[in-house]
Design an enzyme around this catalytic site. Structure first.
Site, PDB file in Angstrom:
ATOM      1  N   TYR A 175       0.829  -1.206   0.000  1.00 20.70           N
ATOM      2  CA  TYR A 175       0.000   0.000   0.000  1.00 20.70           C
ATOM      3  C   TYR A 175       0.863   1.256   0.000  1.00 20.70           C
ATOM      4  O   TYR A 175       2.095   1.186   0.140  1.00 20.70           O
ATOM      5  CB  TYR A 175      -0.941  -0.003   1.210  1.00 20.70           C
ATOM      6  CG  TYR A 175      -0.290   0.359   2.528  1.00 20.70           C
ATOM      7  CD1 TYR A 175       0.564  -0.516   3.178  1.00 20.70           C
ATOM      8  CD2 TYR A 175      -0.521   1.600   3.112  1.00 20.70           C
ATOM      9  CE1 TYR A 175       1.165  -0.177   4.385  1.00 20.70           C
ATOM     10  CE2 TYR A 175       0.071   1.955   4.320  1.00 20.70           C
ATOM     11  CZ  TYR A 175       0.913   1.058   4.946  1.00 20.70           C
ATOM     12  OH  TYR A 175       1.511   1.413   6.124  1.00 20.70           O
ATOM     13  N   ARG A 212       7.994   3.832  -5.028  1.00 17.61           N
ATOM     14  CA  ARG A 212       8.121   2.907  -3.884  1.00 17.61           C
ATOM     15  C   ARG A 212       7.067   1.812  -3.962  1.00 17.61           C
ATOM     16  O   ARG A 212       7.343   0.648  -3.631  1.00 17.61           O
ATOM     17  CB  ARG A 212       8.009   3.673  -2.559  1.00 17.61           C
ATOM     18  CG  ARG A 212       8.262   2.772  -1.354  1.00 17.61           C
ATOM     19  CD  ARG A 212       8.339   3.537  -0.058  1.00 17.61           C
ATOM     20  NE  ARG A 212       7.071   4.166   0.292  1.00 17.61           N
ATOM     21  CZ  ARG A 212       6.921   5.001   1.314  1.00 17.61           C
ATOM     22  NH1 ARG A 212       7.937   5.304   2.090  1.00 17.61           N
ATOM     23  NH2 ARG A 212       5.740   5.523   1.568  1.00 17.61           N
ATOM     24  N   HIS A 234      -1.607 -21.218   0.782  1.00 17.61           N
ATOM     25  CA  HIS A 234      -0.413 -20.382   0.916  1.00 17.61           C
ATOM     26  C   HIS A 234       0.294 -20.061  -0.404  1.00 17.61           C
ATOM     27  O   HIS A 234       0.682 -18.928  -0.632  1.00 17.61           O
ATOM     28  CB  HIS A 234       0.571 -20.998   1.927  1.00 17.61           C
ATOM     29  CG  HIS A 234       0.144 -20.792   3.349  1.00 17.61           C
ATOM     30  ND1 HIS A 234      -1.044 -21.310   3.839  1.00 17.61           N
ATOM     31  CD2 HIS A 234       0.709 -20.133   4.379  1.00 17.61           C
ATOM     32  CE1 HIS A 234      -1.178 -20.959   5.105  1.00 17.61           C
ATOM     33  NE2 HIS A 234      -0.134 -20.245   5.466  1.00 17.61           N
ATOM     34  N   LYS A 240       6.477  -1.850   1.948  1.00 19.87           N
ATOM     35  CA  LYS A 240       5.295  -1.243   2.575  1.00 19.87           C
ATOM     36  C   LYS A 240       4.142  -2.234   2.452  1.00 19.87           C
ATOM     37  O   LYS A 240       3.241  -2.097   1.629  1.00 19.87           O
ATOM     38  CB  LYS A 240       4.970   0.119   1.940  1.00 19.87           C
ATOM     39  CG  LYS A 240       4.140   1.017   2.874  1.00 19.87           C
ATOM     40  CD  LYS A 240       4.253   2.474   2.481  1.00 19.87           C
ATOM     41  CE  LYS A 240       3.241   3.381   3.184  1.00 19.87           C
ATOM     42  NZ  LYS A 240       3.388   3.504   4.632  1.00 19.87           N
ATOM     43  N   GLU A 288      12.901   2.803  13.756  1.00 21.05           N
ATOM     44  CA  GLU A 288      11.985   3.855  13.295  1.00 21.05           C
ATOM     45  C   GLU A 288      10.808   3.916  14.247  1.00 21.05           C
ATOM     46  O   GLU A 288      10.797   3.242  15.269  1.00 21.05           O
ATOM     47  CB  GLU A 288      11.535   3.573  11.852  1.00 21.05           C
ATOM     48  CG  GLU A 288      10.799   2.259  11.673  1.00 21.05           C
ATOM     49  CD  GLU A 288      10.355   1.979  10.239  1.00 21.05           C
ATOM     50  OE1 GLU A 288      10.203   2.937   9.450  1.00 21.05           O
ATOM     51  OE2 GLU A 288      10.150   0.797   9.912  1.00 21.05           O
ATOM     52  N   LEU A 314      11.270   1.335   6.862  1.00 23.35           N
ATOM     53  CA  LEU A 314      10.676   1.827   5.627  1.00 23.35           C
ATOM     54  C   LEU A 314      11.409   3.109   5.257  1.00 23.35           C
ATOM     55  O   LEU A 314      11.537   4.005   6.093  1.00 23.35           O
ATOM     56  CB  LEU A 314       9.181   2.129   5.835  1.00 23.35           C
ATOM     57  CG  LEU A 314       8.492   2.578   4.548  1.00 23.35           C
ATOM     58  CD1 LEU A 314       8.252   1.397   3.618  1.00 23.35           C
ATOM     59  CD2 LEU A 314       7.189   3.296   4.837  1.00 23.35           C
TER      60      LEU A 314
HETATM   61  O1  PSZ Z   1      -1.681   9.017   8.209  1.00 21.88           O
HETATM   62  C1  PSZ Z   1      -0.796   8.423   8.844  1.00 21.88           C
HETATM   63  O2  PSZ Z   1      -0.836   8.254  10.072  1.00 21.88           O
HETATM   64  C2  PSZ Z   1       0.403   7.915   8.119  1.00 21.88           C
HETATM   65  S1  PSZ Z   1       0.623   8.229   6.500  1.00 21.88           S
HETATM   66  C3  PSZ Z   1       2.061   7.407   6.431  1.00 21.88           C
HETATM   67  C4  PSZ Z   1       2.368   6.903   7.640  1.00 21.88           C
HETATM   68  C5  PSZ Z   1       1.421   7.187   8.611  1.00 21.88           C
HETATM   69  N1  PSZ Z   1       3.490   6.199   7.928  1.00 21.88           N
HETATM   70  C6  PSZ Z   1       4.501   5.896   6.996  1.00 21.88           C
HETATM   71  C7  PSZ Z   1       5.687   5.277   7.639  1.00 21.88           C
HETATM   72  C8  PSZ Z   1       5.601   4.022   8.272  1.00 21.88           C
HETATM   73  O3  PSZ Z   1       4.428   3.387   8.334  1.00 21.88           O
HETATM   74  C9  PSZ Z   1       6.757   3.460   8.850  1.00 21.88           C
HETATM   75  C10 PSZ Z   1       6.706   2.144   9.548  1.00 21.88           C
HETATM   76  N2  PSZ Z   1       7.936   4.104   8.765  1.00 21.88           N
HETATM   77  C11 PSZ Z   1       8.039   5.302   8.162  1.00 21.88           C
HETATM   78  C12 PSZ Z   1       6.924   5.928   7.616  1.00 21.88           C
HETATM   79  C13 PSZ Z   1       7.119   7.257   6.944  1.00 21.88           C
HETATM   80  O4  PSZ Z   1       7.021   7.089   5.555  1.00 21.88           O
HETATM   81  P1  PSZ Z   1       6.527   8.257   4.589  1.00 21.88           P
HETATM   82  O5  PSZ Z   1       7.371   9.427   4.881  1.00 21.88           O
HETATM   83  O6  PSZ Z   1       6.732   7.702   3.244  1.00 21.88           O
HETATM   84  O7  PSZ Z   1       5.090   8.495   4.928  1.00 21.88           O
END
Ligand code: PSZ
Length: 284
Positions: free
Chosen positions: A32, A51, A101, A146, A178, A202
């Site tokens: 996603y 990505r 699976h 992702k 992270e 990520l």
């Molecule tokens: O709306 C929200 O709460 C969002 S929108 C994107 C995220 C949260 N998170 C992205 C994300 C992530 O899920 C993890 C595990 N690490 C880093 C990030 C940051 O990624 P970008 O900058 O591409 O959104």
């Protein structure tokens, strides 16, 4: 009325349904993206789509559109929903097939869903900062994908919510990776430090925007892992993410960071990040 895009078709949200044998539903077998929209325009849309293609390729899903076609569908969705400030959520699953699976054959096509949500800029939090806590990173070893499988992230974030915090900072054996849904950086003696983009995190698009800003502006930054001790002793801590932009952390494990106020380098990055948004999408 809210429209969604289901497999290339714009539908009323209430008329869109997913098969119970969709592998996304049964296995979380999909990928996603969340893309920010400001003034009805996609911010770093190309980077998110690149990505997405790379996440999909990593798990052997072939996206049945070109990037240009997909981008056009997202723009049409934003226009149809008259979205000005918010997010687009989109996902591709491996498709519908009896629960087994092994991957299904080529006759099974991916399921595509995209919808929009109104989300304002979190101005009060950007101004005042947020609280974070620390917890173990129990996720798998391909956090660079992702993937729809977010249980490890959800369990961590739930702990944070229960502790009255906005974010859970994850660590593997004392090394900070992270946040549960953001990337994290620290500032020490004027130098920014963040985990390198490898399989443990990520590689956030916002993180990449931040790094580009630093390189352009001559702000020192190192992509090297740092410890929980370094985190606790940081002069400044900030998160980066699609909805949080550059978010100051002013409290970690109930202890004040940077005197409980956003630090100067964090604030400078916030200003530069906003300028980047405005360059692409107009004044926010
Ligand atoms: O709306 C929200 O709460 C969002 S929108 C994107 C995220 C949260 N998170 C992205 C994300 C992530 O899920 C993890 C595990 N690490 C880093 C990030 C940051 O990624 P970008 O900058 O591409 O959104």
């Amino acid at each position: 009325m809210l429209y969604v895009n289901l497999n290339g078709e714009l539908l009323d949200r209430n008329n869109a349904s997913i098969d119970i044998e969709d592998r996304g539903y049964q296995f979380g077998d999909g990928v996603y993206e969340v893309i920010r929209v400001y003034n009805g325009k996609l911010f770093t849309g190309n980077e998110h789509l690149n990505r997405l293609w790379s996440s999909a390729a990593s798990i052997g899903i072939t996206i049945p559109y070109t990037k240009q076609e997909l981008q056009q569908q997202l723009i049409e969705l934003v226009e149809k929903n008259r979205l000005m400030t918010g997010t687009i959520y989109l996902q591709f699953t491996r498709g519908i097939s009896p629960r087994k699976h092994p991957f299904p054959g080529d006759d099974v096509t991916p399921t595509f869903v995209a919808y929009t949500k109104e989300v304002g800029r979190p101005t009060a939090k950007l101004e005042n900062g947020v609280k974070a806590m620390v917890t173990e990173d129990i996720r798998w070893l391909r956090c660079d994908i992702k993937s729809l499988n977010l249980l490890g992230n959800l369990l961590a974030n739930q702990k944070a919510a229960e502790a009255g915090c906005d974010e859970a900072v994850l660590h593997r054996d004392g090394i900070v990776t992270e946040g549960s849904h953001s990337n994290i950086s620290i500032v020490k003696d004027g130098i920014i430090q963040t985990h390198p983009a490898n399989n443990f995190i990520l590689n956030g698009i916002s993180r990449q925007v931040m790094l580009e800003i630093c390189n352009r502006e001559g702000i020192q930054v190192v992509e090297e892992p740092f410890s929980l001790e370094a985190l606790a002793q940081a002069d400044e801590i900030f998160l980066t993410g699609t909805t949080v932009e550059v978010m100051p952390v002013v409290e970690l494990e109930a202890k004040m960071i940077a005197g409980g106020r956003p630090g100067t380098i964090t604030q400078r990055l916030q200003t530069l990040f906003k300028a980047e948004i405005e360059k692409q999408c107009g004044a926010v």
